[in-house]
Design a protein around this motif. Structure first.
Motif, short mmCIF file in Angstrom:
data_model
loop_
_atom_site.label_atom_id
_atom_site.label_comp_id
_atom_site.label_asym_id
_atom_site.label_seq_id
_atom_site.Cartn_x
_atom_site.Cartn_y
_atom_site.Cartn_z
N ALA A 582 32.28 49.74 48.31
CA ALA A 582 31.77 48.57 47.59
C ALA A 582 32.65 47.34 47.79
O ALA A 582 32.15 46.21 47.71
CB ALA A 582 31.63 48.89 46.11
N VAL A 583 33.94 47.55 48.06
CA VAL A 583 34.86 46.40 48.15
C VAL A 583 35.47 46.23 49.53
O VAL A 583 36.21 45.28 49.76
CB VAL A 583 35.99 46.53 47.11
CG1 VAL A 583 35.43 46.54 45.71
CG2 VAL A 583 36.83 47.79 47.35
N MET A 584 35.16 47.13 50.46
CA MET A 584 35.86 47.10 51.74
C MET A 584 35.54 45.85 52.56
O MET A 584 36.34 45.43 53.39
CB MET A 584 35.53 48.36 52.56
CG MET A 584 34.07 48.48 52.97
SD MET A 584 33.69 50.02 53.83
CE MET A 584 34.65 49.81 55.32
N ASN A 585 34.38 45.23 52.33
CA ASN A 585 34.02 44.04 53.09
C ASN A 585 34.26 42.75 52.33
O ASN A 585 33.85 41.67 52.79
CB ASN A 585 32.54 44.13 53.51
CG ASN A 585 32.30 45.26 54.49
OD1 ASN A 585 33.12 45.53 55.37
ND2 ASN A 585 31.18 45.94 54.36
N ASP A 586 34.87 42.82 51.15
CA ASP A 586 35.18 41.61 50.39
C ASP A 586 36.22 40.78 51.13
O ASP A 586 37.10 41.31 51.81
CB ASP A 586 35.70 41.96 49.00
CG ASP A 586 34.60 42.53 48.11
OD1 ASP A 586 33.44 42.50 48.55
OD2 ASP A 586 34.91 43.00 47.01
N GLU A 587 36.11 39.46 50.97
CA GLU A 587 37.11 38.59 51.57
C GLU A 587 38.47 38.82 50.92
O GLU A 587 39.50 38.79 51.58
CB GLU A 587 36.69 37.13 51.42
CG GLU A 587 35.45 36.77 52.24
CD GLU A 587 35.12 35.30 52.13
OE1 GLU A 587 35.91 34.56 51.50
OE2 GLU A 587 34.07 34.88 52.66
N ASN A 588 38.47 39.01 49.60
CA ASN A 588 39.71 39.30 48.90
C ASN A 588 39.98 40.80 49.00
O ASN A 588 39.24 41.61 48.45
CB ASN A 588 39.58 38.88 47.43
CG ASN A 588 40.90 38.96 46.69
OD1 ASN A 588 41.75 39.80 47.00
ND2 ASN A 588 41.08 38.08 45.71
N LYS A 589 41.04 41.16 49.71
CA LYS A 589 41.32 42.57 49.99
C LYS A 589 42.14 43.25 48.89
O LYS A 589 42.55 44.39 49.06
CB LYS A 589 42.07 42.69 51.32
CG LYS A 589 41.26 42.21 52.51
CD LYS A 589 40.00 43.02 52.71
CE LYS A 589 39.22 42.58 53.94
NZ LYS A 589 37.96 43.34 54.10
N THR A 590 42.33 42.55 47.77
CA THR A 590 43.14 43.13 46.69
C THR A 590 42.57 44.46 46.23
O THR A 590 43.27 45.47 46.12
CB THR A 590 43.21 42.15 45.51
OG1 THR A 590 43.82 40.94 45.95
CG2 THR A 590 44.02 42.73 44.37
N TYR A 591 41.27 44.47 45.98
CA TYR A 591 40.66 45.68 45.43
C TYR A 591 40.42 46.72 46.51
O TYR A 591 40.34 47.91 46.21
CB TYR A 591 39.38 45.31 44.69
CG TYR A 591 39.64 44.23 43.66
CD1 TYR A 591 40.37 44.53 42.51
CD2 TYR A 591 39.23 42.93 43.86
CE1 TYR A 591 40.66 43.54 41.57
CE2 TYR A 591 39.50 41.93 42.93
CZ TYR A 591 40.23 42.25 41.79
OH TYR A 591 40.52 41.28 40.88
N SER A 772 38.26 34.84 42.02
CA SER A 772 37.33 34.59 43.12
C SER A 772 36.38 35.75 43.41
O SER A 772 35.20 35.52 43.69
CB SER A 772 38.11 34.22 44.39
OG SER A 772 38.97 35.27 44.78
N PRO A 773 36.80 37.03 43.32
CA PRO A 773 35.82 38.11 43.56
C PRO A 773 34.82 38.28 42.41
O PRO A 773 33.83 38.97 42.58
CB PRO A 773 36.71 39.37 43.71
CG PRO A 773 38.09 38.87 43.91
CD PRO A 773 38.16 37.58 43.18
N PHE A 774 35.10 37.67 41.26
CA PHE A 774 34.23 37.84 40.10
C PHE A 774 33.83 36.46 39.58
O PHE A 774 34.36 35.98 38.56
CB PHE A 774 34.95 38.64 39.00
CG PHE A 774 35.49 39.96 39.47
CD1 PHE A 774 34.65 41.03 39.73
CD2 PHE A 774 36.85 40.13 39.68
CE1 PHE A 774 35.14 42.24 40.17
CE2 PHE A 774 37.36 41.34 40.11
CZ PHE A 774 36.50 42.39 40.37
N PRO A 775 32.92 35.80 40.26
CA PRO A 775 32.56 34.42 39.87
C PRO A 775 31.92 34.34 38.48
O PRO A 775 31.94 33.28 37.87
CB PRO A 775 31.57 33.99 40.96
CG PRO A 775 31.05 35.26 41.55
CD PRO A 775 32.16 36.26 41.43
N ASN A 776 31.35 35.43 37.99
CA ASN A 776 30.70 35.41 36.68
C ASN A 776 31.62 35.86 35.55
O ASN A 776 31.19 35.92 34.39
CB ASN A 776 29.46 36.32 36.69
CG ASN A 776 28.44 35.86 37.72
OD1 ASN A 776 28.24 34.67 37.91
ND2 ASN A 776 27.79 36.80 38.39
#
Length: 1101
Positions: A582-591, A772-776
């Motif tokens: 679910a998070v491997m393609n996020d721009e922010n690699k923190t998670y 940034s990964p959670f705009p809402n």
């Protein structure tokens, strides 16, 4: 044939009326016989008078009468008592008649063919001229024309002079019927074949010419007629089949072998055409233009010849170098005409089992290759579906052959069955059958026309698996991966019917090996990792897998416990893999890093070293891409821990460049250590790099005796010591971050993490990156723990605030005058406890002294592992909140102030070049009451008689505070002395003012709290210039302690030689960083590993 004549047998009158401006027939348009045209007059008058026919029958009817007979003006009147009828001079209407025949024709070319017997010498020319006749004229006389063609063929059965001409004429007529303009005549042609066609010998002629054309093209010779023939092939074979039926009925089935040879000759010629290496319009385009429209009837003709073996050499066409779409279309069309009897007859035609097995093996490989490398574009849905439908029928027929002929113990063929399973799974998982990827309209259309073929083949795979019986154990673990791939297809019923296969595998492995979690478990865990990472699997699959297998395990008591353990293991892995995907393609690699650590720790716990190492290097690569060099070093250190200083070979494959040429564990560990040292250097963690250098130096010096490498590593180590003292290294900030609400992923939901910030990173910048990964997500303004209304809500709430490292007592640093550059490192690193202090006021407020009621709520967070580690953040495992009274707060403040003064003194003692401004501000803020108020506020708040009477339990703490105040005087004295030595003349008045204030302060404090004296650092055995104070040995003590520190006595140390000072320096360095030969000191790589926590899965080095 009926007699032809010139008298019309039936006529039809066509009338048309136009105004005087109506167009006349176009010039050049042929006027058929029996046509005429009349220009009539138009009458005007009372409509009631028209009822009397005598009133107008005598009037002129056509406008071509002499003009003198028409009156000038607008009318020609009729005399009589009634009103006259007038002929309009402007208006007229035209009547045209056309007489046509539905039986007889006036076309010379067509008539010459229909009456061919009258002039046999012109027959060749008339057959050729038929191609020039208008299509509509031929269609009107379709039955007569066909009767004429087949009469010519039957009456010249002993010669082949007219065979080609008649064949081409027949192809011409069939193509006319196939034209869209005349497509409604298809039923007429079908009716003619069934009811009127009677040429019993036509099949010989037609098949002979057809085979001749195909053989000619197969030899590479031009054959212009072949493309037209292929387009008409369906009806050509219908004529052949009907003719053969009539012949068999008339002659009681004679000449079967001859017909069979003719058919076989045609198929062999066709196969030769397909396999021909020749290219260009002579071959491929002829077949391509013709298409498979009629090839199916080449197989369908078998229906008229029961009992004969049908050879379909098209199934062997795959020897062609590159499959093309037209080949596949031909094959699919042939397969579409084959029914169960065809397949059965074809299978029985093989003379031996090896030949049949080779055929099935090659066919399975061919089908799998065509499915994997589809010859049609993805948007050609119809062609792909037609191909799949026919392949599915063929696969199921061949599956029946497998169970009937290759299943018994003596006949069982493992590789053949294996090929079948791989083909069936490849068919089921191909992209063109994944209906969820289509739009709803297209999906519904496919389901209505073709159904969901995945369910059909899935049921076949399941049935074939269960039919294996005791042979199943031979397919474990080889078939685990394909079956897993099949069950991951997102189709509910398919999953329900195929997931139980896994339990059957467990059961047979249990029976065969005495364990249900052997190679089967290893393979499913390995394949599950790659499949889910590739995009397959979802939450529904995880729940179905768990419920179905647990239900199956309950029915088998012997597998209940191992089965439950297996299901739990797979469920935990699936949960982590889904989080990771679910998070491997996020721009922010923190998670992504967090999920990667979850997985590598999971694999470590279940002892899957290869997978553990795989994710270690994934994590390392993520860190290095974000310049997290310290965390990258700690990650590689985990791999280095698994290795020994031996010549054993590496057990697990190593990703990256290290695994290519490093074959022994010693080689790999040395390479890893050098890489780790480089990363620690880039991360300014020189203390950690020194530990690795010492271990490498020990190996070079005492084990491999490589003094050249020893020299290099010692030089690197020396540079690290120098960098510790000379390179600026700011301490990082730490942030507490809470993720509250059900909207977060499970690995974040309602948890608090401590993050290690980067150099000079502001909290505002950190928060922006965090959100940034959670705009809402909504940022909570309060630092207090949120209530249940927040934690249970479906939204996302983030809380962020700065925390301070809670300094741990370090035995090696107690009572020593150590440079600030060294101590600061340990204050901000290897920290597992962090605190956040929230001041609040309790009781009556005193506007003149805010310290009297200034309470502190201090929350201490304990992380799963110390920071820094393999991540820049770790989850908080426990929190502890205490309330600090104003008196305890005063004690802490005084201790920190005294330590700060002493630190500044020692800095200036060791480096006289330091600027004086920080020291000036620090001293002036304490000794000048007008600036900060000093500790006078504490005296007013806590040293009054009233406070002591109300709080007798604080007597010990009050004494501690007094002692700290007393110890501040010698510190200030030394600081002012240094300040006086370094102050410039411009600041001399400022310094003198500060001395005056200090003397007043000293007199007061020494009178009230006694005299204290500083202790030289050399007295404490550090060998370094500077001062130490006794309470530093108590800095780990709590301010709650009521025992006052002992009053020290001044002491002096005799002078020593340079040699002794050098020994002392070595001793001090060993005490801080560890001796190279001191076995009791563990290096970073040898520290005991903490227990893995699955909730956080964060493992420190």
């Amino acid at each position: 044939m009926r007699e032809q004549g010139t008298a019309p047998a039936a006529t039809t009158a066509l009338l048309s009326t136009t105004s005087s401006g109506t167009k006349k027939p176009r010039a050049g348009t042929p006027t058929p016989w029996g046509s005429s045209c009349h220009l009539c007059c138009a009458l005007q008058g009372d409509s009631k008078k028209l009822e009397d026919a005598s009133a107008y029958l005598s009037l002129p009817s056509e406008r071509n009468l002499p003009e003198s007979k028409l009156l000038s003006g607008s009318s020609f009147r009729v005399s009589g008592a009634t009103a006259a009828l007038a002929v309009s001079s402007r208006d007229s209407f035209q009547i045209s008649t056309l007489v046509c025949s539905t039986k007889l024709t006036q076309n010379v070319n067509l008539l010459g063919l229909l009456k061919w017997r009258s002039k046999p010498s012109l027959l060749c020319g008339n057959l050729q001229k038929l191609m020039n006749v208008d299509g509509g004229e031929v269609i009107k006389f379709l039955q007569d024309t066909l009767d004429a063609l087949f009469s010519i063929m039957m009456e010249h059965s002993d010669t082949d002079v007219y065979d080609t001409l008649v064949f081409d004429a027949l192809v011409f007529i069939v193509r006319l019927v196939a034209d869209r303009k005349f497509q409604h005549f298809n039923t007429v042609l079908e009716a003619y074949i069934r009811q009127h066609f009677s040429a019993t010998l036509a099949y010989k002629k037609l098949l002979s010419v057809l085979t001749q054309y195909v053989e000619q093209a197969g030899r590479g010779e031009p054959c212009e007629s072949l493309p037209r023939t292929f387009k008409a092939l369906e009806y050509i074979f219908k004529f052949i089949v009907r003719s053969r039926h009539l012949f068999a009925q008339l002659y009681e089935g004679k000449e079967v072998a001859e017909f069979q040879r003719s058919l076989q000759r045609f198929f062999l010629a066709l196969n030769q055409l397909m396999e021909s290496p020749l290219e260009g319009p002579t071959l491929l385009s002829q077949v391509g233009h013709g298409g498979p429209w009629g090839l199916s009837w080449a197989v369908g003709c078998q229906g008229g010849c029961p009992g004969q073996a049908l050879a379909v050499p098209m199934l062997g066409w795959h020897s062609a170098p590159v499959p093309q779409s037209h080949y596949v279309a031909c094959m699919a069309t042939i397969l579409s005409q084959m029914d169960k009897d065809h397949y059965s007859t074809y299978i029985q035609a093989f003379s031996s089992r090896p030949e049949l097995m080779d055929f099935l093996m090659e066919t399975f490989i061919l089908f799998k290759d065509l499915i994997g490398k589809t010859v049609y574009p993805g948007d050609w849905v119809v062609m792909n579906m037609v191909q799949n439908r026919e392949f599915l029928r063929a696969i199921n027929h061949f599956a029946t052959t497998l169970t009937e002929m290759f299943l018994s113990n003596s006949d069982f063929e493992l590789q053949l069955w294996n090929n079948y399973f791989h083909l069936a799974v490849a068919f089921l998982t191909q992209d063109s059958l994944q209906l969820e990827n289509f739009s709803p309209a297209k999906r519904n259309s496919i389901l209505a026309k073709y159904g969901d073929m995945r369910a059909t083949i899935g049921a076949s795979i399941r049935d074939m698996w269960y039919s294996l019986g005791q042979r199943k154990i031979e397919f474990i673990p080889g078939m685990v991966g394909p079956i897993l791939e099949m069950t991951l297809v997102p189709e509910l019923e398919l999953r329900k019917s195929t997931i139980p296969i896994f339990f059957d595998m467990m059961l047979w492995e249990w029976r065969g090996l005495g364990t249900g979690t052997g190679p089967f478990e290893d393979e499913i865990l390995r394949r599950l990792d790659s499949e889910v990472e590739g995009g397959r699997g979802d939450e529904q699959y995880m729940q179905l897998f768990k419920s179905i297998l647990l239900s199956c395990c309950q029915s088998h008591p012997e597998l209940a416990k191992p089965g439950e353990d297996f299901v739990r293991l797979v469920s935990e892995l699936l949960e982590r893999l889904l989080d990771y995907r679910a998070v491997m393609n996020d721009e922010n690699k923190t998670y992504s890093m967090s999920c990667t650590v979850n997985l590598l720790n999971f694999y470590k716990e279940i002892d899957r070293q290869a997978m553990y190492i795989r994710y270690l290097y994934k994590l390392k690569d993520l860190h290095i891409s974000y310049e997290n060099y310290t965390e990258g070093a700690y990650t590689l250190l985990l791999h280095a821990r698994l290795l020994t200083w031996s010549e054993e070979s590496n057990a697990a494959p190593v990703p990256g460049p290290h695994g290519l040429h490093l074959h022994t564990q010693r080689q790999l560990k040395e390479a890893l250590y050098n890489q780790i040292i480089e990363y620690f250097d880039q991360g300014k963690m020189w203390e950690e790099a020194i530990h690795i250098c010492k271990e490498l130096a020990e190996q070079y010096e005492s084990h491999v005796f490589d003094y050249e490498m020893l020299s290099d590593i010692l030089q690197r180590e020396a540079k690290f010591y120098e960098k510790i003292l000379k390179v600026l290294r700011p301490s990082p900030d730490y942030f507490a971050v809470g993720y509250y609400g059900q909207g977060f992923p499970t690995f974040l939901r309602n948890k608090i993490f401590i993050y290690r910030g980067k150099e000079y990173e502001r909290r505002e910048d950190f928060e922006m990156q965090l959100l940034s990964p959670f705009p809402n997500a909504e940022k909570l303004k309060s630092t207090s723990p949120p209530g249940q209304d927040i934690t249970d809500s479906p939204g996302q709430y983030i809380q962020c605030f700065t925390v301070q490292p809670a300094e741990e007592a370090k035995v090696r640093l107690k009572g020593r005058s150590i440079p600030e550059q060294i101590t600061n490192f340990y204050k901000a690193n290897h920290v597992q406890r962090f605190s956040y202090s929230r001041p609040f006021k309790r009781g009556p407020s005193d506007p003149d002294n805010e310290f009297a009621n200034m309470w502190i709520e201090r929350t201490t967070f304990r992380t799963a592992y110390p920071l820094p580690g393999i991540l820049r953040w770790f989850v908080v495992t426990s929190t502890d909140t205490i309330i600090i009274s104003p008196l305890e707060n005063a004690i802490e403040t005084m201790m920190k102030t005294n330590e700060k003064i002493m630190s500044e003194i020692n800095r200036h003692q060791n480096d006289p070049s330091l600027p004086i401004n920080p020291l000036s501000m620090l001293l002036n803020g304490i000794v000048d009451p007008a600036v900060m108020g000093g500790f006078t506020n504490y005296e007013k708040a806590f040293f009054q008689e009233l406070y002591m009477q109300e709080h007798p339990e604080d007597a010990g703490k009050i004494e501690k505070l007094k002692d700290l105040i007393a110890w501040q005087i010698p510190l200030l004295a030394e600081g002012i002395r240094i300040h006086g030595q370094k102050v410039t003349e411009d600041l001399r008045p400022f310094h003198e003012r500060m001395e005056q204030c200090f003397e007043q302060l000293r007199a007061k404090v020494e009178a009230q709290y006694g005299v204290r004296e500083m202790v030289s650092a050399t007295t404490l055995g550090t060998g370094r210039q500077g001062w130490a104070v006794p309470w530093t040995s108590q800095q780990g003590a709590s301010p709650h302690s009521t025992e006052p520190p002992p009053t020290p006595k001044p002491a002096r140390r005799p002078s020593e030689s340079a040699e002794h000072r050098s020994d002392r320096r070595e001793s001090r360095a060993s005490a801080i960083f560890g001796s190279r030969r001191q076995d009791a000191r563990q290096s970073v790589s040898e520290l005991p590993e903490p227990k893995v926590m699955l909730s956080t899965a964060l493992e420190p080095p």
